[in-house]
Design an enzyme around this catalytic site. Sequence first.
Site, PDB file in Angstrom:
ATOM      1  N   CYS A  33      86.455  27.794 -19.592  1.00  0.00           N
ATOM      2  CA  CYS A  33      85.934  29.074 -18.611  1.00  0.00           C
ATOM      3  C   CYS A  33      86.573  28.696 -17.136  1.00  0.00           C
ATOM      4  O   CYS A  33      86.238  29.534 -16.352  1.00  0.00           O
ATOM      5  CB  CYS A  33      84.578  29.181 -18.667  1.00  0.00           C
ATOM      6  SG  CYS A  33      83.426  27.802 -18.063  1.00  0.00           S
ATOM      7  N   ASP A  35      84.858  26.666 -15.193  1.00  0.00           N
ATOM      8  CA  ASP A  35      83.823  26.235 -14.312  1.00  0.00           C
ATOM      9  C   ASP A  35      83.467  24.461 -14.190  1.00  0.00           C
ATOM     10  O   ASP A  35      84.209  23.904 -15.220  1.00  0.00           O
ATOM     11  CB  ASP A  35      82.259  26.672 -15.199  1.00  0.00           C
ATOM     12  CG  ASP A  35      82.087  28.226 -14.990  1.00  0.00           C
ATOM     13  OD1 ASP A  35      82.911  29.011 -14.084  1.00  0.00           O
ATOM     14  OD2 ASP A  35      81.417  28.901 -15.985  1.00  0.00           O
ATOM     15  N   CYS A  62      78.544  29.262 -14.293  1.00  0.00           N
ATOM     16  CA  CYS A  62      77.928  30.351 -14.761  1.00  0.00           C
ATOM     17  C   CYS A  62      76.448  30.164 -14.612  1.00  0.00           C
ATOM     18  O   CYS A  62      76.057  29.149 -14.293  1.00  0.00           O
ATOM     19  CB  CYS A  62      78.192  30.785 -16.184  1.00  0.00           C
ATOM     20  SG  CYS A  62      77.327  29.877 -17.109  1.00  0.00           S
ATOM     21  N   CYS A 106      78.156  25.646 -21.740  1.00  0.00           N
ATOM     22  CA  CYS A 106      77.553  25.493 -20.393  1.00  0.00           C
ATOM     23  C   CYS A 106      76.546  24.232 -20.258  1.00  0.00           C
ATOM     24  O   CYS A 106      76.772  23.514 -19.305  1.00  0.00           O
ATOM     25  CB  CYS A 106      76.936  26.727 -20.055  1.00  0.00           C
ATOM     26  SG  CYS A 106      77.678  28.125 -20.405  1.00  0.00           S
TER      27      CYS A 106
HETATM   28 FE1  FES Z   1      81.392  28.128 -18.806  1.00  0.00          FE
HETATM   29 FE2  FES Z   1      79.101  28.854 -18.396  1.00  0.00          FE
HETATM   30  S1  FES Z   1      80.665  30.245 -19.020  1.00  0.00           S
HETATM   31  S2  FES Z   1      79.870  26.906 -17.921  1.00  0.00           S
END
Ligand code: FES
Length: 160
Positions: A33, A35, A62, A106
């Site tokens: 993602c 992140d 997120c 995550c």
């Molecule tokens: Fe990627 Fe939560 S959607 S860390």
Amino acid sequence: MNEATLQSALSSPQNLGEMTDADAVGTVGSPDCGDMVRMWLKYKDQDGRKVIDKASFQSFGCQTAIAVASLATELIRGKTKEEALLMSAEELSAPLGPLPPMKIHCGQMVEGALKAALEAESNTTSKSTILENRATGPTLADSLSAVGKTAGKIKIVMHS
Ligand code: FES
């Protein structure tokens, strides 16, 4: 997932922000993602054991990642490095309840950042080196833009 715990962790995240006197830092990004989470650790001696005194984190992530990181920084206090290394993403996110499949990475990202910080400390010979690395290392924003969309579950970002 326990929405009440998630919301309370998000409304007042614990230990959010850079720790200027940290002993170690670890950063992990998720290629899934884009992140990223960075975690700082500070140790202390307690009854002859070296334990985690405090931990803090920053996240371009997120809400689930922020909530798990917040919970994790509380859960690992007082643990030795060895004890903290044994903690899985499931344990770190336990107060939230089981994460939905799309959110499992995550928690794994937070676990990865914690393990990177724990390993960074053990692999570095002196505190001053760690701090110097941290000071001259990439910013979280730089690291984030470097993550890209590569294959694999998580990517360890090395601190140069
Ligand atoms: Fe990627 Fe939560 S959607 S860390």
